[in-house]
Write an enzyme that holds these catalytic residues in place. Sequence first.
Site, mmCIF file in Angstrom:
data_model
loop_
_atom_site.group_PDB
_atom_site.id
_atom_site.type_symbol
_atom_site.label_atom_id
_atom_site.label_comp_id
_atom_site.label_asym_id
_atom_site.label_seq_id
_atom_site.Cartn_x
_atom_site.Cartn_y
_atom_site.Cartn_z
ATOM 1 N N GLY A 10 0.906 -1.269 0.111
ATOM 2 C CA GLY A 10 0.001 -0.003 0.015
ATOM 3 C C GLY A 10 0.770 1.138 -0.120
ATOM 4 C CG LEU A 12 1.858 4.279 5.808
ATOM 5 C CD1 LEU A 12 2.718 5.579 5.799
ATOM 6 C CD2 LEU A 12 0.700 4.704 7.078
ATOM 7 C CG ASP A 35 -6.577 -12.365 4.756
ATOM 8 O OD1 ASP A 35 -6.808 -11.349 5.448
ATOM 9 O OD2 ASP A 35 -7.373 -13.025 3.918
ATOM 10 C CB ALA A 59 -6.685 -0.112 6.097
ATOM 11 C CB THR A 100 -9.130 7.601 9.583
ATOM 12 O OG1 THR A 100 -9.964 8.278 8.971
ATOM 13 C CG2 THR A 100 -10.257 6.425 10.177
ATOM 14 C CG ASP A 101 -9.839 12.336 8.553
ATOM 15 O OD1 ASP A 101 -9.132 11.528 8.182
ATOM 16 O OD2 ASP A 101 -10.426 12.967 7.822
ATOM 17 C CE1 TYR A 124 -11.578 3.202 6.161
ATOM 18 C CE2 TYR A 124 -12.237 5.344 6.645
ATOM 19 C CZ TYR A 124 -11.253 4.579 6.478
ATOM 20 O OH TYR A 124 -10.017 4.905 6.297
ATOM 21 C CE LYS A 128 -8.438 2.830 9.822
ATOM 22 N NZ LYS A 128 -7.125 1.843 9.540
#
Length: 290
Positions: A10, A12, A35, A59, A100-101, A124, A128
Amino acid sequence: MRTLVTGAAGQLGREVTRRFAQYGPVVALRRDGLDITDHEAVLTAVGEAAPDVILNCAAYNKVDGAEDDPVTAMRVNAFAVRSLATAARERDAVFVHYGTDFVFDGDASEPYTESVAPGPQSVYATSKLLGEWFAAGAPRHYILRVESLFGGGAERTDPGDRPLGSTLDRMVDALEADRPISGFTDRIVSPSYVPDVAAATAVLVTTSSAPGLYHCVNTGYASWYDLALAAARRLGREALLSPITMAEVNTPAARPRYCALSNDKILGAGAVMPRWEDALERYLEARQAS
Ligand SMILES: NC(=O)c1ccc[n+]([C@@H]2O[C@H](COP(=O)([O-])OP(=O)(O)OC[C@H]3O[C@@H](n4cnc5c(N)ncnc54)[C@H](OP(=O)(O)O)[C@@H]3O)[C@@H](O)[C@H]2O)c1
């Protein structure tokens, strides 16, 4: 220092793999190698890699897709994090997880700090947030909330699945190809430049900063329109950009309107998070150089 990276293909994942290689061996596992929803496979992989640090970059990031597939979102973003945190705890490894924000409701009028109570508005976001809680099960954890990541590049196991890169990357791709773009004037973000996130992660880990939750974003905030405008001006393609409001676009998942994040805490821990304008400039320079 031995490092295990999950989700290593990914945006990041690729960058932290590069960054942490300077501290010792890195076992970088893409989805086809591990996985993370397979609990036993997680325990085995962590046992074999014997890491001092686990960086979870895997993610399920399809914000709208999660509304139709909540089970996958919860398995990847929440329960798999529990497996990784368990494995980290058993090995006494440092566990880094990215949040995440979107955990915020977006109704604020000043930047959110880590102490503000979350109010997730979508599947989502909820998955998270659960992931953050599970990550905290590892005693030596860093939960880094990032936002509107850009500048990482990525490979997909299934390239047809969705476009590579994130919103800003795709906007710049479009501008460079002389295609028109639009930017929300009423969605406010503090973007995170992937190399700055990787560097900040390394600072926390290598200086043994206090475990906990940190907002890991570049300094400052802007509307998506203003971000896009800064990029368009720099590329001399301002005319290709038009403003749009969130009310004009119907998305299956609700998005928080105002999500500026305060990064005071991570700055206090010694991380360097330059202003977003500086990050954008470095990003555009790096694109031109490549
Ligand atoms: N991108 C953003 O703007 C943003 C914003 C806020 C927070 N974040 C968070 O920041 C972190 C890094 O995001 P990113 O943008 O680098 O994500 P990304 O580019 O989408 O990479 C995520 C990686 O996880 C892999 N993956 C998916 N399911 C998996 C599974 N079950 N097991 C193992 N790997 C799996 C994906 O593989 P495939 O591609 O093959 O599915 C992909 O390589 C994530 O925690 C994300 O939620 C990102």
